[in-house]
Motif scaffolding. Structure first.
Motif, PDB file in Angstrom:
ATOM      1  N   ALA A 172      -5.376   2.635   0.786  1.00  0.00           N
ATOM      2  CA  ALA A 172      -6.079   1.639   0.178  1.00  0.00           C
ATOM      3  C   ALA A 172      -6.801   0.968   1.047  1.00  0.00           C
ATOM      4  CB  ALA A 172      -5.486   0.930  -0.798  1.00  0.00           C
TER       5      ALA A 172
ATOM      6  N   ILE B 209      -9.679  -2.650   1.333  1.00  0.00           N
ATOM      7  CA  ILE B 209     -10.457  -3.715   0.929  1.00  0.00           C
ATOM      8  C   ILE B 209     -11.487  -4.503   2.121  1.00  0.00           C
ATOM      9  CG2 ILE B 209     -10.565  -5.855  -0.382  1.00  0.00           C
ATOM     10  CD1 ILE B 209      -7.289  -5.438  -1.135  1.00  0.00           C
TER      11      ILE B 209
ATOM     12  N   VAL C 134     -12.977  -2.568  -3.317  1.00  0.00           N
ATOM     13  CA  VAL C 134     -11.796  -2.098  -3.227  1.00  0.00           C
ATOM     14  C   VAL C 134     -11.983  -0.649  -3.135  1.00  0.00           C
ATOM     15  CG1 VAL C 134      -9.425  -1.908  -4.380  1.00  0.00           C
ATOM     16  CG2 VAL C 134     -10.768  -3.947  -4.236  1.00  0.00           C
TER      17      VAL C 134
ATOM     18  N   SER D 186      -8.335  -3.180  -9.709  1.00  0.00           N
ATOM     19  CA  SER D 186      -8.972  -4.348  -9.629  1.00  0.00           C
ATOM     20  C   SER D 186      -8.190  -5.458 -10.394  1.00  0.00           C
ATOM     21  CB  SER D 186     -10.365  -4.343 -10.492  1.00  0.00           C
ATOM     22  OG  SER D 186     -11.233  -3.614  -9.794  1.00  0.00           O
TER      23      SER D 186
ATOM     24  N   VAL E 260      -5.698  -6.483  -7.516  1.00  0.00           N
ATOM     25  CA  VAL E 260      -6.371  -7.188  -6.573  1.00  0.00           C
ATOM     26  C   VAL E 260      -6.559  -8.777  -7.105  1.00  0.00           C
ATOM     27  CG1 VAL E 260      -8.244  -7.740  -5.073  1.00  0.00           C
ATOM     28  CG2 VAL E 260      -7.372  -5.262  -5.291  1.00  0.00           C
TER      29      VAL E 260
ATOM     30  N   ILE F 120     -15.002  -7.952  -8.055  1.00  0.00           N
ATOM     31  CA  ILE F 120     -14.683  -6.881  -7.416  1.00  0.00           C
ATOM     32  C   ILE F 120     -15.230  -5.621  -7.832  1.00  0.00           C
ATOM     33  CG2 ILE F 120     -12.392  -5.483  -6.898  1.00  0.00           C
ATOM     34  CD1 ILE F 120     -11.099  -8.057  -7.990  1.00  0.00           C
TER      35      ILE F 120
ATOM     36  N   TYR G 195     -15.367  -1.274  -7.089  1.00  0.00           N
ATOM     37  CA  TYR G 195     -14.292  -0.228  -6.613  1.00  0.00           C
ATOM     38  C   TYR G 195     -14.861   0.977  -6.267  1.00  0.00           C
ATOM     39  CZ  TYR G 195     -10.461   3.064  -7.113  1.00  0.00           C
ATOM     40  OH  TYR G 195      -9.563   3.967  -6.762  1.00  0.00           O
TER      41      TYR G 195
ATOM     42  N   VAL H 281      -2.694  -0.463  -2.813  1.00  0.00           N
ATOM     43  CA  VAL H 281      -3.904  -1.611  -3.161  1.00  0.00           C
ATOM     44  C   VAL H 281      -3.288  -3.073  -3.155  1.00  0.00           C
ATOM     45  CG1 VAL H 281      -5.289  -2.653  -4.914  1.00  0.00           C
ATOM     46  CG2 VAL H 281      -5.511  -0.224  -4.427  1.00  0.00           C
TER      47      VAL H 281
ATOM     48  N   ALA I 231      -4.080  -5.992  -0.760  1.00  0.00           N
ATOM     49  CA  ALA I 231      -4.364  -7.327  -1.359  1.00  0.00           C
ATOM     50  C   ALA I 231      -3.559  -8.527  -0.501  1.00  0.00           C
ATOM     51  CB  ALA I 231      -4.121  -7.498  -2.672  1.00  0.00           C
TER      52      ALA I 231
END
Length: 811
Positions: free
Chosen positions: A488, A490, A500, A516, A519, A530, A532, A559, A563
């Motif tokens: 993952a 970001i 993301v 999402s 996050v 956000i 994706y 993810v 985060a």
């Protein structure tokens, strides 16, 4: 479809997790803005269209292929056979025999109806279709073998005569002559068939290939020549990065030279794993011609080539005087179809892994063989071997309960693993994390109103009513995640907007929404901030795609951890900007402030201010994280189904279906409910309607949606979905998979309900799908005293050949 939902505890105050958030993916699809391979416009008028010429016979030698007339047809650019495309094997998602593979086109023999023998490439699809009709293939027909058990016979026609057998894989119990039934007070036996199904996604296989060309140096006056030095590929697949790896092996190009993108995928369910030989043929055609080539399967092609499941199961269960299990013996045959399709290996793999289910089985012997037949190669379908294991066990448990004079739930309670037994390791190496099987069973019985249903059943039986009532349950456990890893990332833009990305590749599961939410929960930002990104190998560094219900527990955990790392980065930068210690900074609702100090200038910063500063000082805030899960997770549950059966015609009507599933932590109940409903609908459909069938010559007789029965909305009932929550410790979310669980639990619950409805007439077993013909025949046989749910297994299952043994679990 409506659904009842069990109330759940409210999530922590201020957390978006555990709440029903609408899917952010849906507006594009609902408004016609979805992009699929077949409607991608790359702005190139030179895109060519490919159509395959396929075998109309199940087994034959190819004596001659005449492409002259087709090559001369209007608009045709090329007509290609194995002579032009080569005889080397297209790398496969899984290969279960080291001497059996598939070239892009059949070389000297066809092995199933639909086997591709030529490829026509033309300016338009219409022209390609017309030209394909002109290709003449001279076949010398050979005897086919269609039935998987008949394929084991010594005199069966062989797909590959040089092998001397149709057996592609065999697994013998390592304990040799162990008799797990020795000393049992009672032995119950069943022979069961798990029916072959058409995967039937809305969209079939599809690919668009654009070669990248580099002009070679030429001397003046000579025609220029070009090399293909790269490929841009748009493909309908569950595994973008795996597809790239396989295409690189196929073409010899380096990874950096091949870009794979997966747009919206019109369903997959295991049928679009990696790439298929047709993809290899189209890629090689594009390389050969130096022009973009597009191919999309027709519905007919999908029905002919994309199928799954197919097992025969011989199972015996030993019981003591108290109806507790003393041992089990299982002998299975898995149907590979042609070319050792990997779906046949599930009998030797994942079905074996989950052959103990939710029960304490002191002694177990399991032998299996995977056999090739002249039918379409089998692959995965929602559960990939685990639904077959659950169907085997749950039918057997119901049968054993009836033979023991116990209610099905009482028999299960006596033999369940208990919560204190976890963690638990099975004979074949499955490391169960957590489970509370009796709790899910009790919840299902309460929700379906078992006592009231049975009271009505007694009333109908005493009255001799034509419509008899049946209640069926199935308590399953399934394996998900498979101890894998996932990526993952970001990135934060100067205005604070987040992008993301994850290596899983959604085809309807709601990744953009769930990831999402994770996050947003960690950073206190609105989901509208956000974006994706997925399914592009040039943007997303790596990924395992989807399969095995891995997305949330692996991709979501990646993810989640990314985060957390990003939050630490932001807090460190904010501390520097506010001239305080990092430990004194807190992030609340997207504002980074000094702990214990009211918000104000000089004491707090907006997320956008921190993001802008990160780009002024460098490349901005970003995190790239790889998550590795230590072992699989094991979701579980109980499904309860109520049906009524017309004993005069065999017709079955579904009245109620209750699903109680446990997938650990629930991030978004709306997404989970959707998976429960979709999975249960497919499982119920296998129990009552769906079956892909061939005649003795290997001709498909259910190859259109007019013949292959799929349920409509009027055939199903509102599915009542409930959850119990038993968290796992194998990932930071505490989540287990849910994508396939309801398919695993629903099929045997419905099958058991049908048999329960007519058990008082002497019926002991009915194979799925429980069609009116099969139900009526079982009732008639029982009335004549002829119905017997057992026959001796093929002798080869007691004398399996020596072959390389398959690893136990977590492949």
């Amino acid at each position: 479809m409506t659904s009842a939902q069990t109330p759940r505890p409210a999530p922590p105050r201020g957390s978006v997790l555990g709440t029903e958030v609408r899917r952010v993916e849906d507006p594009d699809l609902l408004r016609g803005r979805g992009r699929f391979v077949d409607n991608i416009d790359i702005g190139d008028e030179d895109v060519l269209h490919a159509v395959f010429v396929r075998s109309p016979v199940a087994h034959a030698q190819i004596r001659r292929t005449d492409t002259t007339a087709a090559a001369a047809a209007p608009g045709v650019v090329a007509v290609l056979t194995a002579e032009q495309l080569g005889e080397d094997w297209v790398p496969a998602f899984a290969q279960i025999h080291d001497r059996v593979g598939r070239p892009p086109l059949a070389v000297d023999r066809v092995r199933f109806v639909g086997d591709p023998v030529a490829l026509v490439v033309a300016r338009t699809r219409r022209e390609a279709v017309d030209a394909a009709e002109l290709v003449e293939v001279d076949y010398v027909e050979l005897d086919p073998v269609v039935d998987m058990e008949e394929a084991l016979a010594d005199d069966a026609p062989l797909q590959f005569p040089e092998l001397g057998s149709n057996i592609a894989l065999a697994v013998k119990d390592p304990e040799g002559d162990l008799d797990p039934l020795e000393g049992a007070a009672r032995v119950v036996r069943l022979r069961m068939e798990n029916n072959r199904m058409a995967t039937s996604p809305l969209e079939g296989h599809a690919i668009l290939v654009r070669p990248r060309l580099t002009r070679r140096g030429t001397t003046e006056g000579e025609a220029s020549d070009e090399d293909v030095t790269g490929l841009d590929v748009w493909i309908s697949s569950q595994h973008p990065h795996l597809a790239r790896s396989l295409l690189c092996r196929w073409t010899g190009l380096p990874r950096a030279a091949v870009r794979v993108r997966v747009p919206h995928v019109g369903g997959a369910f295991g049928g679009k794993a990696g790439i298929v030989p047709e993809h290899g043929a189209v890629v090689r055609a594009a390389q050969r011609l130096g022009r973009p080539v597009r191919w999309s399967e027709t519905r007919s092609e999908t029905m002919l080539s994309m199928s799954s499941r197919g097992q025969v199961q011989y199972v015996e269960l030993g019981l003591d005087e108290q109806a507790r299990i003393t041992g089990m013996r299982a002998r299975l045959v898995g149907d590979c179809g042609a070319y050792a399709g990997h779906g046949g290996s599930f009998a030797s793999g994942s079905t074996r892994t989950m052959s103990e289910g939710s029960y304490r089985i002191p002694r177990l012997r399991y032998d299996a063989v995977s056999v090739m037949t002249n039918t379409a190669p089998t692959g995965a379908f929602r559960g990939a071997g685990r639904p077959e294991a659950a169907a085997m066990l749950e039918r057997l448990m119901d049968h054993a309960a009836r033979e023991s004079g116990l209610r099905p739930e009482e028999f299960r309670r006596r033999n369940f693993l208990a919560p204190q037994d976890f963690p638990h390791t099975t004979k074949f190496g499955a490391r169960y994390d957590t489970g509370d099987y009796a709790r899910a069973l009790d919840a299902a019985l309460e929700a379906v109103g078992a006592d009231e249903v049975r009271a009505e059943q007694v009333r109908r039986r005493e009255a001799g009513a034509p419509w008899q009532l049946g209640l069926g349950i199935a308590s399953y456990v399934e394996i998900t995640g498979f101890g894998g890893k996932e990526f993952a990332g970001i990135r934060v833009a100067p205005d604070g907007r987040l992008t993301v990305m994850a290596g899983t590749s959604a085809h309807g599961q709601g990744h953009a929404t769930a990831f999402s939410m994770i996050v947003a929960d960690q950073l206190g930002l609105p989901m509208e901030q956000i974006d994706y990104v997925q399914s592009d190998t040039d943007v997303v560094r790596s990924g395992g795609g989807t399969g095995g219900a891995r997305s949330l527990q692996l991709g979501g955990s990646a993810v989640h951890n990314a985060a957390l790392e990003l939050r630490e980065q932001a807090m460190e930068l904010a501390a520097e900007m506010l001239e305080v210690a990092t430990a004194d900074v807190e992030l609340t609702d997207g504002v980074l402030g000094v702990r214990g100090v009211p918000e104000g200038e000089g004491t707090s910063l907006t997320w956008a201010q921190v993001a802008a500063r990160s780009h002024e000082d460098g490349d901005g805030l970003s995190v790239y994280h790889d998550f590795q899960q230590d072992g699989s997770t094991f979701p579980f549950g109980t499904h309860a189904s109520v049906v009524e059966v017309d004993v005069e015609t065999g017709r079955v009507r579904l009245l109620r279906h209750v699903a109680v599933d446990d997938c650990g932590t629930v991030v978004n109940p709306l997404l989970v409910r959707g998976q429960q409903q979709g999975g249960a609908a497919q499982g119920i459909s296998q129990a009552l309607w769906e079956e892909f069938r061939y005649d003795e010559a290997g001709q498909p007789i259910t190859s259109t949606l007019a013949d292959y029965l799929l349920p409509g909305s009027a055939d199903l009932v509102p599915l009542e979905t409930h959850l119990t929550v038993t968290e796992t410790d194998r990932n930071p979310l505490g989540a287990k998979g849910i994508g396939e669980a309801a398919t695993v639990g629903s099929t045997p619950a419905v099958q058991n309900a049908v048999i329960d409805a007519v058990a008082h007439l002497g019926v002991r077993h009915i194979d799925i799908p429980c069609t009116p013909e099969r139900v009526w025949a079982a009732i008639e046989q029982a009335r004549r005293g002829e119905h017997e749910p057992w026959r001796e297994a093929p002798a080869v299952l007691d004398h399996l050949p020596d072959m390389e043994e398959k690893d136990d679990v977590e492949v």
